[in-house]
Scaffold this motif. Sequence first.
Motif, PDB file in Angstrom:
ATOM      1  N   ARG A  12     -11.302  -1.383  -4.048  1.00 46.28           N
ATOM      2  CA  ARG A  12     -12.357  -0.511  -3.531  1.00 46.28           C
ATOM      3  C   ARG A  12     -13.022   0.338  -4.620  1.00 46.28           C
ATOM      4  N   GLY A  13     -12.667   0.071  -5.888  1.00 51.02           N
ATOM      5  CA  GLY A  13     -13.280   0.794  -7.009  1.00 51.02           C
ATOM      6  C   GLY A  13     -13.061   2.298  -6.945  1.00 51.02           C
ATOM      7  N   LEU A  14     -11.800   2.697  -6.692  1.00 46.00           N
ATOM      8  CA  LEU A  14     -11.523   4.126  -6.506  1.00 46.00           C
ATOM      9  C   LEU A  14     -11.071   4.835  -7.783  1.00 46.00           C
ATOM     10  N   GLY A  15     -10.926   4.092  -8.874  1.00 48.16           N
ATOM     11  CA  GLY A  15     -10.496   4.766 -10.112  1.00 48.16           C
ATOM     12  C   GLY A  15      -9.762   3.818 -11.033  1.00 48.16           C
ATOM     13  N   ARG A  43       0.865  -1.187   0.000  1.00 49.46           N
ATOM     14  CA  ARG A  43       0.000   0.000   0.000  1.00 49.46           C
ATOM     15  C   ARG A  43       0.895   1.228   0.000  1.00 49.46           C
ATOM     16  N   TRP A  76       0.563   5.482  -0.098  1.00 49.75           N
ATOM     17  CA  TRP A  76      -0.313   6.648  -0.026  1.00 49.75           C
ATOM     18  C   TRP A  76       0.512   7.888  -0.318  1.00 49.75           C
ATOM     19  N   ASN A  98      -4.077  10.015  -1.152  1.00 46.03           N
ATOM     20  CA  ASN A  98      -4.557   9.209  -2.286  1.00 46.03           C
ATOM     21  C   ASN A  98      -3.868   7.859  -2.270  1.00 46.03           C
ATOM     22  N   ARG A  99      -4.592   6.829  -2.701  1.00 43.41           N
ATOM     23  CA  ARG A  99      -4.042   5.478  -2.728  1.00 43.41           C
ATOM     24  C   ARG A  99      -3.483   5.182  -4.105  1.00 43.41           C
ATOM     25  N   ASP A 152      -5.657  -1.082  -3.804  1.00 47.26           N
ATOM     26  CA  ASP A 152      -6.917  -0.664  -3.184  1.00 47.26           C
ATOM     27  C   ASP A 152      -7.783   0.110  -4.186  1.00 47.26           C
ATOM     28  N   VAL A 153      -7.147   0.727  -5.176  1.00 48.37           N
ATOM     29  CA  VAL A 153      -7.901   1.427  -6.237  1.00 48.37           C
ATOM     30  C   VAL A 153      -8.825   0.426  -6.934  1.00 48.37           C
TER      31      VAL A 153
END
Length: 235
Positions: free
Chosen positions: A215-218, A199, A201, A206-207, A211-212
């Motif tokens: 967790r569907g962050l982009g 991981r 940050w 911002n990750r 995890d993107v």
Amino acid sequence: MKGELLYSGKAKDIFATEDEHLILSAYKDQATAFNGGMKEQIVGKGKLNNQISSLIFEKMEEAGFATHFVKKVSETEQLNKKVDIIPLEVVLRNYTAGSFAKRFGVSEGIKLSRPIVEFYYKKDELDDPFINDEHIYFLGLASPEELAYIKAETRLINAFLLDLFGQIDLTLVDFKLEFGYDKSGKIILADEFSPDNCRLWDAQGNRLDKDVFRRGLGDLTEVYQVVLEKLQEVV
Ligand code: UDP
């Protein structure tokens, strides 16, 4: 050069080579999470992870760490020493996140005063359970001396990587390593080091890691590209 397919993993295919002590690792355009429960083809991911992992392993080799890395041979492939993998996921945490935060009911992002090393038993059918040193001896996965070496080496690698990622203003929150025995029986670092198994940050929180995807962050390739470019600035 590329021989028979020896093993097809979630993120890499492993091929034999003409040299019985070397294997070719081919990074795939596939992202998985939750033990394969979530799976997606992501064009360009294999190339990015092969580049990132090659670059980090080269730096670790230069710093004197014993690893399986030999050389990057193409955009998606690298040559590695063949090892007998120890079925342990060795996780080191500098900050709380992910399963640690969930297990202990704490928020993510708490700095741990001393980094914590954890072990998981690599066994898909058991869902990679959390295990301790005594379970490891019971299962015969490593001796107390070998485990002491693995833990100490993981902490040294952490110090090295904290410095490397610090130079590009990224916080190394946690990561997973795998070790194996080389042809002489020595324990060396194997597998990969990429945003798939750590991981990262940035200063804004911002990750820049898997995890993107989890967790569907982009867009995963966009953030992996940022990590690669930042690393290229310092090497
Ligand atoms: N990790 C990994 N493979 C796994 C499980 C975890 O590479 O099968 C990495 C993960 O990317 C993170 C660290 O190990 O950097 C700790 O993961 P955690 O235990 O928090 O589990 P997660 O929340 O990723 O399920």
